[in-house]
Design an enzyme around this catalytic site. Sequence first.
Site, PDB file in Angstrom:
ATOM      1  N   ASP A 118      23.487  21.435 -33.074  1.00 10.02           N
ATOM      2  CA  ASP A 118      24.305  21.704 -31.886  1.00 10.02           C
ATOM      3  C   ASP A 118      23.510  21.467 -30.597  1.00 10.02           C
ATOM      4  O   ASP A 118      23.998  20.831 -29.662  1.00 10.02           O
ATOM      5  CB  ASP A 118      24.849  23.140 -31.929  1.00 10.02           C
ATOM      6  N   ASP A 137      31.849  23.061 -48.034  1.00 10.02           N
ATOM      7  CA  ASP A 137      30.673  22.620 -48.789  1.00 10.02           C
ATOM      8  C   ASP A 137      30.297  23.619 -49.877  1.00 10.02           C
ATOM      9  O   ASP A 137      29.166  23.606 -50.372  1.00 10.02           O
ATOM     10  CB  ASP A 137      29.479  22.431 -47.848  1.00 10.02           C
TER      11      ASP A 137
END
Length: 534
Positions: free
Chosen positions: A290, A137
């Site tokens: 997460d 990214d």
Amino acid sequence: MGRLSSTALLPDNFIGARDDDITEKFSIVWAQIKAPLIVPLLKLAVFICLIMSAMLFIERVYMGVVIVLVKLFGRKPEKRYKWEPIKDDLELGNSAYPMVLVQIPMYNEKEVYQLSIGAACGLSWPSDRIIIQVLDDSTDPIIKALVQNECQRWASKGVNIKYEIRDNRNGYKAGALKEGLNHSYAKQCDYVAIFDADFQPEPDFLWRTIPFLVHNPQLALVQARWKFVNADECLMTRMQEMSLDYHFTVEQEVGSSAYAFFGFNGTAGVWRLAAIDEAGGWKDRTTVEDMDLAVRASLRGWKFVYLGSLMVKNELPSTFKAYRYQQHRWSCGPANLFRKMVMEIIRNKKVSLWKKVHVIYSFFFIRKIIAHIVTFVFYCVMLPATVLVPEVQVPKWGAVYIPCIITLLNAVGTPRSLHLMVFWILFENVMSLHRTKATFIGLLESSRVNEWVVTEKLGDALKIKSAVKTIRKPRFRIGERLHLLELGTGAYLFFCGCYDVAFGANHYYIYLFTQAIAFFIAGFGYIGTIVPNS
């Protein structure tokens, strides 16, 4: 001739009388509101803080007892779950091995991209049953070109590596991981291993983790432990090591052994792709994607296992700015996730009541909310405030005994740093201001709730810095010397305060003054100056 100020024209005795008059008025106002307002409010606040402190103490002692029992009875993961090496099959050949996808999300990781890509490409596994996926990214075109060239270099060596980019950074890490799983080749895989850009797994990582998932269909996640390559870089990294070692040695181990649930650390773990799909995939609604995935998967009945003996090298933030941003994300995200999921956890019918209580009370409420608030509000605000209001008494068990026991329990994870406990106490008080602020931002969903700043990594630059340190004679700036003096003074006062309070002396204010020092340091963030010169 310049004009003289009005103050200069007044006699000294008049100025002194005016100051005395202001002080007297303030004393009268303070005396009037102290008994009916300040004292009751402070007593109530201290009482609430003592309850929170006791809750945290009970939780820490409970985890300490569990971890002792785990060690005594040898409840290793290999005994609780079936584990045996994946055997070769002459008829099936390499197709007997599951397909594994290795994802490496990164963003402008100039210093570490070669380390992580090289380590992932060096993983031992049948070459036709593994795919390395680099999710870049990066917004810097130079860094993006470097990462792409590195991927092409490994591809020329026969490694099945894919370089993937996006048109935007929507969802940050969660968005990148989610889009990475949408590729056709990713859908052919059975498991996915995830490593952040500064993580370097050993070649046998997959051989030690995948068998758990192959032989135990109820397992969704195998989490490895972090090993810090720069723990000795500076005093600040040593403090971080103490906190994180406790997290891995105790919190993760207890969660895995007692509940088959713990928070995924976002990296150095292997997921079953079927579990990710069943849980609803990656979501970017918080900065702890997460933990979000782990909680949702657990609510659907999936189990997790933590391997404390399997370590993956990584890097700790070595600047205060980077660490502060990281801690904001790690404190704000869980609080915000708790707000979003608490009712979903309560209404869930697939897991037991005992597990619901563990997730809501122990995992979220105590560790992610109470732990931050009580450290700042009680030790950095309430205790110093009682100096001004002697009518409010704090019992010794709440002011000294509980904090000392909690500190000793925390130090168990890093025996080599026992001599740094006092510095760790001051460091945690420093960070408690930032963590408490971030916790309330998450609970209230204010403007910075989704703030995501990628943690700065040094990688090879860190090695060069360390090499230069061994050659050059270390020099400290004035600010560093002042801060070290503050910490040394704080350590001395802390011991004096503990002695006086424990043995009933009349110098209780010394201990409180130590907390005030930590509060002062927290306001200015001087802890960040404890980084050696480069």
